[in-house]
Design a protein around this motif. Sequence first.
Motif, PDB file in Angstrom:
ATOM      1  N   VAL A  12      -5.628   3.893  -3.586  1.00 29.29           N
ATOM      2  CA  VAL A  12      -5.707   3.594  -2.155  1.00 29.29           C
ATOM      3  C   VAL A  12      -6.229   2.168  -1.953  1.00 29.29           C
ATOM      4  O   VAL A  12      -5.703   1.405  -1.134  1.00 29.29           O
ATOM      5  N   ILE A  13      -7.271   1.818  -2.709  1.00 31.59           N
ATOM      6  CA  ILE A  13      -7.833   0.464  -2.603  1.00 31.59           C
ATOM      7  C   ILE A  13      -6.803  -0.581  -3.020  1.00 31.59           C
ATOM      8  O   ILE A  13      -6.654  -1.620  -2.363  1.00 31.59           O
ATOM      9  N   VAL A  14      -6.078  -0.308  -4.096  1.00 28.22           N
ATOM     10  CA  VAL A  14      -5.072  -1.261  -4.578  1.00 28.22           C
ATOM     11  C   VAL A  14      -3.983  -1.475  -3.532  1.00 28.22           C
ATOM     12  O   VAL A  14      -3.600  -2.610  -3.239  1.00 28.22           O
ATOM     13  N   ARG A  15      -3.493  -0.363  -2.942  1.00 22.56           N
ATOM     14  CA  ARG A  15      -2.433  -0.493  -1.935  1.00 22.56           C
ATOM     15  C   ARG A  15      -2.890  -1.342  -0.755  1.00 22.56           C
ATOM     16  O   ARG A  15      -2.139  -2.169  -0.234  1.00 22.56           O
ATOM     17  N   GLY A  16      -4.124  -1.121  -0.332  1.00 23.90           N
ATOM     18  CA  GLY A  16      -4.643  -1.911   0.776  1.00 23.90           C
ATOM     19  C   GLY A  16      -4.807  -3.370   0.409  1.00 23.90           C
ATOM     20  O   GLY A  16      -4.527  -4.266   1.213  1.00 23.90           O
ATOM     21  N   GLN A  17      -5.242  -3.636  -0.825  1.00 29.05           N
ATOM     22  CA  GLN A  17      -5.488  -5.003  -1.261  1.00 29.05           C
ATOM     23  C   GLN A  17      -4.192  -5.802  -1.374  1.00 29.05           C
ATOM     24  O   GLN A  17      -4.183  -7.017  -1.182  1.00 29.05           O
ATOM     25  N   LEU A  18      -3.090  -5.121  -1.670  1.00 28.98           N
ATOM     26  CA  LEU A  18      -1.823  -5.812  -1.874  1.00 28.98           C
ATOM     27  C   LEU A  18      -1.160  -6.221  -0.566  1.00 28.98           C
ATOM     28  O   LEU A  18      -0.319  -7.120  -0.547  1.00 28.98           O
ATOM     29  N   PHE A  62     -11.016  10.046  -8.570  1.00 36.49           N
ATOM     30  CA  PHE A  62     -11.366   8.641  -8.777  1.00 36.49           C
ATOM     31  C   PHE A  62     -10.112   7.780  -8.822  1.00 36.49           C
ATOM     32  O   PHE A  62     -10.040   6.724  -8.186  1.00 36.49           O
ATOM     33  N   VAL A  63      -9.108   8.232  -9.544  1.00 40.29           N
ATOM     34  CA  VAL A  63      -7.853   7.477  -9.664  1.00 40.29           C
ATOM     35  C   VAL A  63      -7.177   7.355  -8.297  1.00 40.29           C
ATOM     36  O   VAL A  63      -6.660   6.287  -7.942  1.00 40.29           O
ATOM     37  N   ALA A  87     -13.487  -3.560   6.935  1.00 43.15           N
ATOM     38  CA  ALA A  87     -12.190  -3.242   6.347  1.00 43.15           C
ATOM     39  C   ALA A  87     -11.104  -3.265   7.403  1.00 43.15           C
ATOM     40  O   ALA A  87     -11.333  -2.911   8.567  1.00 43.15           O
ATOM     41  N   ILE A  88      -9.902  -3.683   6.993  1.00 46.92           N
ATOM     42  CA  ILE A  88      -8.697  -3.500   7.801  1.00 46.92           C
ATOM     43  C   ILE A  88      -8.005  -2.262   7.262  1.00 46.92           C
ATOM     44  O   ILE A  88      -7.683  -2.180   6.072  1.00 46.92           O
ATOM     45  N   ASP A  89      -7.789  -1.284   8.119  1.00 46.16           N
ATOM     46  CA  ASP A  89      -7.277   0.018   7.704  1.00 46.16           C
ATOM     47  C   ASP A  89      -5.989   0.323   8.465  1.00 46.16           C
ATOM     48  O   ASP A  89      -6.007   0.475   9.685  1.00 46.16           O
ATOM     49  N   ASP A  90      -4.867   0.423   7.728  1.00 42.32           N
ATOM     50  CA  ASP A  90      -3.602   0.766   8.382  1.00 42.32           C
ATOM     51  C   ASP A  90      -3.193   2.206   8.084  1.00 42.32           C
ATOM     52  O   ASP A  90      -2.041   2.596   8.267  1.00 42.32           O
ATOM     53  N   ARG A  91      -4.153   3.001   7.621  1.00 41.70           N
ATOM     54  CA  ARG A  91      -3.984   4.431   7.334  1.00 41.70           C
ATOM     55  C   ARG A  91      -3.154   4.711   6.088  1.00 41.70           C
ATOM     56  O   ARG A  91      -3.008   5.860   5.685  1.00 41.70           O
ATOM     57  N   GLU A  92      -2.599   3.709   5.468  1.00 36.53           N
ATOM     58  CA  GLU A  92      -1.936   3.878   4.177  1.00 36.53           C
ATOM     59  C   GLU A  92      -2.764   3.257   3.066  1.00 36.53           C
ATOM     60  O   GLU A  92      -2.557   3.527   1.890  1.00 36.53           O
ATOM     61  N   GLY A  93      -3.700   2.444   3.440  1.00 36.59           N
ATOM     62  CA  GLY A  93      -4.599   1.780   2.508  1.00 36.59           C
ATOM     63  C   GLY A  93      -5.533   0.899   3.312  1.00 36.59           C
ATOM     64  O   GLY A  93      -5.334   0.697   4.512  1.00 36.59           O
ATOM     65  N   TYR A  94      -6.577   0.417   2.677  1.00 39.08           N
ATOM     66  CA  TYR A  94      -7.481  -0.470   3.389  1.00 39.08           C
ATOM     67  C   TYR A  94      -7.842  -1.655   2.508  1.00 39.08           C
ATOM     68  O   TYR A  94      -7.790  -1.593   1.287  1.00 39.08           O
TER      69      TYR A  94
END
Length: 280
Positions: free
Chosen positions: A80-86, A74-75, A129-136
Amino acid sequence: METSRQSLMNKVVESVKKQLPSGLSCVGEGERILIGRTDAGERKDRALLEIPLAPLFSRAEKSPQDAALFTTAFVERVLVIVRGQLREHRLEGAEEQIYPVLRHLSFIKRAPERWAYQPHTAETAILYAIDDREGYQLIEKNMLEETGWTIEKLHQQALDNLQRLPVPKKKQQVGPHLITFIAPTDGYAASRVLHPTLLQEMEQNRTGDALGVAIPHPDVLIIGDLHGKTGADLLTRLAYDFSSKSSLPISPLPFFWEKGELIPFLAVSHEKKHMEAEDG
């Protein structure tokens, strides 16, 4: 049980805090965690993300021996979500990285004015979603407005990208029923249900009474060539079991594919022994 839930929430908050980029905070509130800027404190209206803990609670309560593993997974998903959002994402220049994602309608209802989405079924909605493979990052309405895109253009771009992804299939015969599992590791397994020809082709090839579909969580799509009531019962169990074990459930209900539409249903079995004998 409340003490156990409080303990789980504390562990999630503590673990997320340790791994968050500087300038971000994590607090627990009720049955969710709020990720926000450090200077925003605990104000809900300034939260960067609101993530419900109910899926984690449900999984941990059903399998207490695996609670630590569930919490770790879960963490990881939260981060992953946080990295994508930033990341500063724009639709222009990211056309090849846009994909459709499915969510339960309850996700939309928390902030209907925020997300770019389209209705899907009585249980689900399509987001993007925009997904750059490091986050979305889930696409918000203001991103459409900044770019001048319509929701129809966004949807078509997402489908075009989805069609370029492979559709690996693993088939399993269960009595007279043929169950197909589609579970690639790219995070868009359930999204394959939106593929323009996939369900049409499987409908044409079925030998049973109905084509059943389950989208329990993002990482699996289940399609069943079903015979009679036992087939409906089997798919109902699969949909519920897979959904209940996920940290991001989409729908615990299965669907029938009828005339190009997904129709949710709930089968209640009164013949458990018969089903177990057949499935074995």
